[in-house]
Structures are given as structure tokens and as C-alpha cells.
Design an enzyme around this catalytic site. Sequence first.
Site, mmCIF file in Angstrom:
data_model
loop_
_atom_site.group_PDB
_atom_site.id
_atom_site.type_symbol
_atom_site.label_atom_id
_atom_site.label_comp_id
_atom_site.label_asym_id
_atom_site.label_seq_id
_atom_site.Cartn_x
_atom_site.Cartn_y
_atom_site.Cartn_z
ATOM 1 N N SER A 127 0.830 -1.203 0.000
ATOM 2 C CA SER A 127 0.000 0.000 0.000
ATOM 3 C C SER A 127 0.861 1.249 0.000
ATOM 4 O O SER A 127 1.936 1.276 0.609
ATOM 5 C CB SER A 127 -0.914 0.024 1.234
ATOM 6 O OG SER A 127 -1.642 1.238 1.304
ATOM 7 N N TYR A 140 -2.920 -1.545 10.159
ATOM 8 C CA TYR A 140 -2.896 -1.890 8.738
ATOM 9 C C TYR A 140 -1.591 -1.437 8.093
ATOM 10 O O TYR A 140 -0.921 -2.205 7.391
ATOM 11 C CB TYR A 140 -4.083 -1.247 8.028
ATOM 12 C CG TYR A 140 -4.045 -1.375 6.530
ATOM 13 C CD1 TYR A 140 -4.331 -2.585 5.906
ATOM 14 C CD2 TYR A 140 -3.711 -0.284 5.722
ATOM 15 C CE1 TYR A 140 -4.282 -2.707 4.520
ATOM 16 C CE2 TYR A 140 -3.664 -0.397 4.341
ATOM 17 C CZ TYR A 140 -3.948 -1.611 3.751
ATOM 18 O OH TYR A 140 -3.889 -1.732 2.383
#
Length: 249
Positions: A127, A140
Site C-alpha cells: 500500500s 494496517y
Amino acid sequence: MKTVLITGCSSGFGLEIARHFLARDWQVVATMRTPRNDVLPPSERLRVLALDVTDPQSIRKAVEAAGPIDVLVNNAGFGVASPAELTPLATVREVFETNTFGTIALTQAVLPQFRLRGAGVVVNVTSSVTLKALPLIASYRASKAAVNAFTESMALELEPFGVRARLVLPGRSPETRFGDNARPRMRGLDHEAYADLVRKVFAELQDTSTPTTRALDVAEAVWRAATDPAAPMRIPAGADAEAWAIDAS
């Protein structure tokens, strides 16, 4: 004809990555926790297999069923949005089990065939939030940053064997189920101490005027990572991810 194994193909990035490779005449092993045969176009070059990356037995069965592959794309994962103080440790562990340890476990299961063959590519989809600190996604972000570090060190170990490892860093995308998957694990968003921050963050997430990432952007970045030996270690995917990568450099 080359073969790619892709995780998390039931929707979002994984689904688009599978379509992308199928359209380019590759053999595709599309894996999902719950296999569905209706999400991808029928093809003699497509196999849909069950795979839960948190289950060692499921990994073993899927790798055996897939047979020789040329590229592994670790895409499976999910998000969580909660203040770090209020995120249950069980949720943190769950995020790492899938996003981090699941990626590592499947990679370890596939690497022996790559090393013995002297060829192969591992593409790990993480990400762009690993490039920029954002609130409410500490767990996350940490799970994805760990994969970045793992991949970069692993690439140095694999280079002498002719095996490559690369990272694709997508930005924020309205074409994924990130919010749906994160919602059951959200905690503390109604806590009065974090109320103002939560309202600000969610207002920004709903802003459609800022650049975002298309699933196709991610598929194209994965394709580049898989097929171009000169591709950089980190490939941002999407206009927002590319902007963050420039800022971080």
C-alpha cells in the site's frame, strides 16, 4: 505459456489482476478463500482454487494443485480503521496473520521451485500508505510496511538464483471492498476523545475530487513488476500513490 498464481481474486485488485493476465494469454491460477467461478470469464487457461493464506494446510494444497508457476502475486489482505489505543490486540494479530504472515507463508511455499528452476518472480501488493503516515490505520500500515521490508531483504537473497521480488504500492481506490472488509473490525470510532479526528478523516475519504487509484492501475503495475526485469523495487500504482512516492523521495 507462463503461469501466474494470484491471491485474493474474488474482487477488487486481485480480480482485475487476474483479468489482466488472462487477456495477455497467460495461464492464471486465481485463488480465493471461497472459490467463485462466476467472477472471471471462462477460459481454458484459468483455474480457480481455494486458498486461505492463514491456513498452512490450505497453502500446501493450493501450491500442490497449482503445479509449476512462473509468478506469484500476493494480493490477499484486508484493512482496519481504528485509533491505535483502542484497537484490540486480537484485531492487530488478525491483520498481521493475513497481510503479513500469510504473504510470508505463501512465498516460502513457492520459493523452492523458483530457486531450483533459477527463475521466478514474487510480486507483493502492499500500500502507498507505507509512504505517508495517516491516522486510524496504524495496524494496517504496520502490516504492509513489514511486507515491504521483508520483500526488499528477500530480493537480495534471491538475486543470485535468478529470482526477482518486487513491490506494488496502490493508492486509495473506490473499486475495492476495503471499507466493507474493515467495518466489522472498527473499534473506538465513537470514542469522544477521537471524535473530531474521526470526522475529519472520514470526510477526507469521501472527497471524490482528489486523485484515486483504479484497479486497472494496480493490474498494470503488477504486470510490469512480473514481466519487466528492469522494473524498480517499489512501483506506485495510481495517481495518488505516484504523487506520494514523489513526495517521499
